[in-house]
Design an enzyme around this catalytic site. Structure first.
Site, PDB file in Angstrom:
ATOM      1  N   SER A   9       0.733  -1.163   0.058  1.00  0.00           N
ATOM      2  CA  SER A   9       0.073   0.211   0.001  1.00  0.00           C
ATOM      3  C   SER A   9       0.934   1.210   0.112  1.00  0.00           C
ATOM      4  O   SER A   9       1.637   1.495   1.074  1.00  0.00           O
ATOM      5  CB  SER A   9      -0.975  -0.059   1.269  1.00  0.00           C
ATOM      6  OG  SER A   9      -1.564   1.337   1.275  1.00  0.00           O
ATOM      7  N   HIS A  34      -1.347  -1.447  -4.082  1.00  0.00           N
ATOM      8  CA  HIS A  34      -2.613  -0.906  -3.597  1.00  0.00           C
ATOM      9  C   HIS A  34      -2.643   0.621  -3.358  1.00  0.00           C
ATOM     10  O   HIS A  34      -1.656   1.175  -2.735  1.00  0.00           O
ATOM     11  CB  HIS A  34      -2.618  -1.797  -2.296  1.00  0.00           C
ATOM     12  CG  HIS A  34      -3.906  -1.517  -1.636  1.00  0.00           C
ATOM     13  ND1 HIS A  34      -4.982  -2.253  -1.929  1.00  0.00           N
ATOM     14  CD2 HIS A  34      -4.306  -0.652  -0.602  1.00  0.00           C
ATOM     15  CE1 HIS A  34      -5.956  -1.940  -1.119  1.00  0.00           C
ATOM     16  NE2 HIS A  34      -5.597  -1.029  -0.380  1.00  0.00           N
ATOM     17  N   ASP A  36      -4.779   3.761  -1.900  1.00  0.00           N
ATOM     18  CA  ASP A  36      -6.045   4.208  -0.996  1.00  0.00           C
ATOM     19  C   ASP A  36      -6.505   5.484  -1.195  1.00  0.00           C
ATOM     20  O   ASP A  36      -5.786   6.337  -0.956  1.00  0.00           O
ATOM     21  CB  ASP A  36      -5.606   3.804   0.589  1.00  0.00           C
ATOM     22  CG  ASP A  36      -5.124   2.469   0.781  1.00  0.00           C
ATOM     23  OD1 ASP A  36      -6.185   1.631   0.820  1.00  0.00           O
ATOM     24  OD2 ASP A  36      -4.027   2.222   1.271  1.00  0.00           O
ATOM     25  N   MET A  38      -8.856   8.414   0.023  1.00  0.00           N
ATOM     26  CA  MET A  38      -9.929   8.476   1.146  1.00  0.00           C
ATOM     27  C   MET A  38     -10.269   9.976   0.864  1.00  0.00           C
ATOM     28  O   MET A  38      -9.768  10.883   0.522  1.00  0.00           O
ATOM     29  CB  MET A  38      -8.903   8.507   2.389  1.00  0.00           C
ATOM     30  CG  MET A  38      -8.506   7.237   2.466  1.00  0.00           C
ATOM     31  SD  MET A  38      -7.385   7.190   4.004  1.00  0.00           S
ATOM     32  CE  MET A  38      -6.628   5.667   4.082  1.00  0.00           C
ATOM     33  N   HIS A  67      -8.568   1.150  -3.848  1.00  0.00           N
ATOM     34  CA  HIS A  67      -9.345   0.882  -2.642  1.00  0.00           C
ATOM     35  C   HIS A  67     -10.103   2.387  -2.526  1.00  0.00           C
ATOM     36  O   HIS A  67      -9.282   3.195  -1.981  1.00  0.00           O
ATOM     37  CB  HIS A  67      -8.517   0.367  -1.623  1.00  0.00           C
ATOM     38  CG  HIS A  67      -9.373   0.115  -0.407  1.00  0.00           C
ATOM     39  ND1 HIS A  67      -8.791   0.008   0.743  1.00  0.00           N
ATOM     40  CD2 HIS A  67     -10.715   0.286  -0.058  1.00  0.00           C
ATOM     41  CE1 HIS A  67      -9.671  -0.129   1.734  1.00  0.00           C
ATOM     42  NE2 HIS A  67     -10.856   0.036   1.205  1.00  0.00           N
ATOM     43  N   MET A  69     -12.134   4.771  -0.607  1.00  0.00           N
ATOM     44  CA  MET A  69     -12.826   4.913   0.805  1.00  0.00           C
ATOM     45  C   MET A  69     -13.643   6.262   0.700  1.00  0.00           C
ATOM     46  O   MET A  69     -13.216   7.136   1.450  1.00  0.00           O
ATOM     47  CB  MET A  69     -11.694   4.939   1.805  1.00  0.00           C
ATOM     48  CG  MET A  69     -11.375   3.328   2.209  1.00  0.00           C
ATOM     49  SD  MET A  69      -9.823   3.518   3.265  1.00  0.00           S
ATOM     50  CE  MET A  69      -8.846   3.284   1.685  1.00  0.00           C
ATOM     51  N   MET A 138     -11.684  -5.830   5.529  1.00  0.00           N
ATOM     52  CA  MET A 138     -10.881  -4.729   6.229  1.00  0.00           C
ATOM     53  C   MET A 138     -10.289  -5.462   7.500  1.00  0.00           C
ATOM     54  O   MET A 138     -11.362  -5.988   8.517  1.00  0.00           O
ATOM     55  CB  MET A 138     -11.554  -3.526   6.491  1.00  0.00           C
ATOM     56  CG  MET A 138     -11.777  -2.577   5.363  1.00  0.00           C
ATOM     57  SD  MET A 138     -10.397  -2.509   4.325  1.00  0.00           S
ATOM     58  CE  MET A 138      -9.370  -1.504   5.422  1.00  0.00           C
ATOM     59  N   ASP A 176      -6.767  -6.345   4.071  1.00  0.00           N
ATOM     60  CA  ASP A 176      -6.055  -5.026   4.146  1.00  0.00           C
ATOM     61  C   ASP A 176      -6.039  -4.477   5.493  1.00  0.00           C
ATOM     62  O   ASP A 176      -6.980  -4.149   6.163  1.00  0.00           O
ATOM     63  CB  ASP A 176      -6.946  -3.939   3.350  1.00  0.00           C
ATOM     64  CG  ASP A 176      -6.271  -2.651   3.169  1.00  0.00           C
ATOM     65  OD1 ASP A 176      -5.280  -2.656   3.366  1.00  0.00           O
ATOM     66  OD2 ASP A 176      -6.980  -1.792   2.409  1.00  0.00           O
TER      67      ASP A 176
HETATM   68  C1  DX5 Z   1      -6.323   1.594   5.508  1.00  0.00           C
HETATM   69  C2  DX5 Z   1      -5.916   1.306   4.191  1.00  0.00           C
HETATM   70  C3  DX5 Z   1      -4.973   0.268   4.138  1.00  0.00           C
HETATM   71  C4  DX5 Z   1      -3.385   0.834   4.765  1.00  0.00           C
HETATM   72  C5  DX5 Z   1      -2.823  -0.381   5.372  1.00  0.00           C
HETATM   73  O1  DX5 Z   1      -7.518   2.553   5.539  1.00  0.00           O
HETATM   74  O2  DX5 Z   1      -6.933   0.681   3.381  1.00  0.00           O
HETATM   75  O3  DX5 Z   1      -4.755  -0.207   2.681  1.00  0.00           O
HETATM   76  O4  DX5 Z   1      -2.620   1.464   3.802  1.00  0.00           O
HETATM   77  O5  DX5 Z   1      -1.826  -0.012   6.003  1.00  0.00           O
HETATM   78  P1  DX5 Z   1      -1.158  -0.774   7.087  1.00  0.00           P
HETATM   79  O6  DX5 Z   1      -0.496  -2.003   6.371  1.00  0.00           O
HETATM   80  O7  DX5 Z   1      -0.051  -0.069   7.792  1.00  0.00           O
HETATM   81  O8  DX5 Z   1      -2.238  -1.407   7.913  1.00  0.00           O
HETATM   82 ZN    ZN Z   2      -6.521  -0.189   1.590  1.00  0.00          ZN
END
Ligand code: DX5
Ligand code: ZN
Length: 219
Positions: A9, A34, A36, A38, A67, A69, A138, A176
């Site tokens: 990620s 990956h 993310d 947000m 991903h 969010m 998650m 994740d």
């Molecule tokens: C959290 C994200 C993850 C995050 C995971 O909301 O969806 O993808 O980057 O990070 P680690 O591996 O540090 O928990």
């Molecule tokens: Zn993620």
């Protein structure tokens, strides 16, 4: 059996050295990037948006696993397709018309994923699992990297695997949050296909070696 994959990620990468970190992943044993996204509404944090994904896509030589969010993700499906995204995952909790959303993602030529928050039971996917390419379970509350792994995830993965088999779905299971070399093997044994790892990879002394080690653990 499906080959087990690792998806670093980029949320945990050094944003001031993104190209360097992307090249590291290109050269490593990792399988996907990956990413993310947000929005500060669906989750209490804002990460990065389309211009950054566009910049990443220029350098990334492996599939982009995005991903989302965000609330109302339908607004941006076409945009992410144009950026060259391969897999687009939306949150179950953000989609009142999930079936329609998944069809829209697939009609843009992307694999369609659904992410489940820790409190959302896998049984809610009963009537949609055949339409899903990837389920992200998650294993932390979404919004931040570096949180600790929620132990209930193992049982959830087992339940999801059973549902996938019972319904003869081809969905892959991606985990994740809080993934590291202490839980990786157990997750794969429970039925996981893809492990996302952020902090464990990028905060380690030798990220390339950390990725290699994770892959060996789950081979
Ligand atoms: C959290 C994200 C993850 C995050 C995971 O909301 O969806 O993808 O980057 O990070 P680690 O591996 O540090 O928990
Ligand atoms: Zn993620």
């Amino acid at each position: 059996m499906q080959k087990k994959l690792v998806a670093p990620s980029l949320l945990a990468s050094d944003f001031a050295n993104l190209q360097r970190d992307i090249e590291m992943v290109n050269q490593s044993d990792a399988d996907w990037f990956h990413l993310d996204i947000m929005d500060g509404v669906f989750v209490p944090n804002i990460s990065f948006g389309m211009p950054v994904v566009q910049a990443m896509a220029k350098h990334a030589q492996k599939p982009l696993d995005v991903h989302l969010m965000i609330v109302d993700p339908d607004r941006y499906i076409k945009t992410f397709a144009k950026l060259g995204v391969h897999h687009l995952t939306v949150h179950y909790e953000a989609c009142p018309h999930l079936h329609r959303t998944l069809q829209a993602i697939k009609s843009e030529g992307m694999k369609a994923g659904v992410a489940l928050n820790p409190h959302t039971p896998v049984s809610l996917l009963e009537d949609i699992i055949q339409d899903i390419d990837i389920v992200i379970v998650m294993s932390v509350n979404p919004g931040f990297g570096g949180q600790s792994f929620i132990e209930n995830t193992y049982q959830k993965v087992k339940d999801l695997k059973a549902l996938i088999e019972r319904k003869k779905s081809n969905a892959l299971i991606e985990i994740d949050g809080g993934v590291n070399d202490a839980n990786a093997k157990k997750l794969v044994d429970a039925g996981a296909d893809i492990l996302v790892a952020g902090s464990f990879v990028f905060k380690s002394d030798n990220p390339t070696q950390t990725i290699k080690g994770l892959k060996e653990k789950i081979a």
